[in-house]
Design an enzyme around this catalytic site. Sequence first.
Site, PDB file in Angstrom:
ATOM      1  N   CYS A  37      44.731  -1.271 -22.484  1.00  0.00           N
ATOM      2  CA  CYS A  37      45.800  -1.530 -21.511  1.00  0.00           C
ATOM      3  C   CYS A  37      45.441  -2.579 -20.459  1.00  0.00           C
ATOM      4  O   CYS A  37      45.480  -3.769 -20.733  1.00  0.00           O
ATOM      5  CB  CYS A  37      46.227  -0.196 -20.878  1.00  0.00           C
ATOM      6  SG  CYS A  37      47.876  -0.255 -20.096  1.00  0.00           S
ATOM      7  N   GLU A  55      47.611   4.344 -25.924  1.00  0.00           N
ATOM      8  CA  GLU A  55      46.727   4.880 -24.879  1.00  0.00           C
ATOM      9  C   GLU A  55      47.153   6.294 -24.468  1.00  0.00           C
ATOM     10  O   GLU A  55      48.348   6.604 -24.440  1.00  0.00           O
ATOM     11  CB  GLU A  55      46.768   3.948 -23.658  1.00  0.00           C
ATOM     12  CG  GLU A  55      45.841   4.378 -22.528  1.00  0.00           C
ATOM     13  CD  GLU A  55      46.009   3.531 -21.267  1.00  0.00           C
ATOM     14  OE1 GLU A  55      45.111   3.572 -20.419  1.00  0.00           O
ATOM     15  OE2 GLU A  55      47.052   2.853 -21.127  1.00  0.00           O
ATOM     16  N   LYS A  87      37.304   2.829 -21.274  1.00  0.00           N
ATOM     17  CA  LYS A  87      38.043   1.796 -20.536  1.00  0.00           C
ATOM     18  C   LYS A  87      37.213   1.265 -19.363  1.00  0.00           C
ATOM     19  O   LYS A  87      36.778   2.013 -18.491  1.00  0.00           O
ATOM     20  CB  LYS A  87      39.369   2.384 -20.038  1.00  0.00           C
ATOM     21  CG  LYS A  87      40.324   1.360 -19.429  1.00  0.00           C
ATOM     22  CD  LYS A  87      41.651   2.038 -19.088  1.00  0.00           C
ATOM     23  CE  LYS A  87      42.680   1.081 -18.537  1.00  0.00           C
ATOM     24  NZ  LYS A  87      43.956   1.776 -18.209  1.00  0.00           N
TER      25      LYS A  87
END
Length: 259
Positions: free
Chosen positions: A144, A40, A110
């Site tokens: 994540c 990331e 995300k």
Amino acid sequence: MKIALLQLEVLEKNKEANVAHGLQLAAEAAQKHDLLVLPEVWTTGYSLGHLEQEAETLASPVLARLAEIARNEQCAVLAGSVPMRHADGKIYNTSAAINKNGEIVNLYDKVHLFGLFNEEDFFAPGNNFQAFTLDGLCCGSTICYDLRFPELFRHLALQGAQLIFCPAEWPEARGDIWRLLAQARAAENHTFVVAVNCAGSFKGAPFYGHSMVVAPSGKILAEAGMQEEVVSCEIDLADVARVRSRLNALADVRKELIQ
């Protein structure tokens, strides 16, 4: 399929060095693998205060170079994630999937922003969370913090994803949860999970590393330590069907409960 997990040591406030190092390792790993995966925000690190100046676009030299590597070496690339400015002018935490022809086949922004660190002050939340095809393989992308939201992984699995990516910058302080959740997401959905963390630290707090490939059974097939390294793992995609032939929880999902 032979996969390279690029667990980079990501530096604070040093985009130039991060990009140069990441691209070098990517070029080397692509020569011996079918797919490579980066962590990331590996270009900027978690120093988010300079995103207005450091965010990429689709015309970014970084993505162009990764596409060139993919095309030249016939190695697909999951470009971890990078801060990216979209056409609406907003900056997203974006993961690009690049096929072996050097074509971007999916952009995932995300979805779940980490409220504890006020990510919403820097990124807009994404809404494009569909499965996609990468060189004939149905895949899904997460990033994540998404690992804590099982409904996203279940949604991707129900759409046919056999391999789900999760690039991350996950801290050592919550390292035990990293392994637990990666295995759970794989086992409960009978999919491969490729979770690629970074090495190094942010404001003195070390990242956990431990990038891993988890089989559809929940078994860890390959795992890094905490330092920078490139992990190589060969997977048999037929394992998805084998695991589901023995017990397929997806067939028993009450979809009305999650839609």
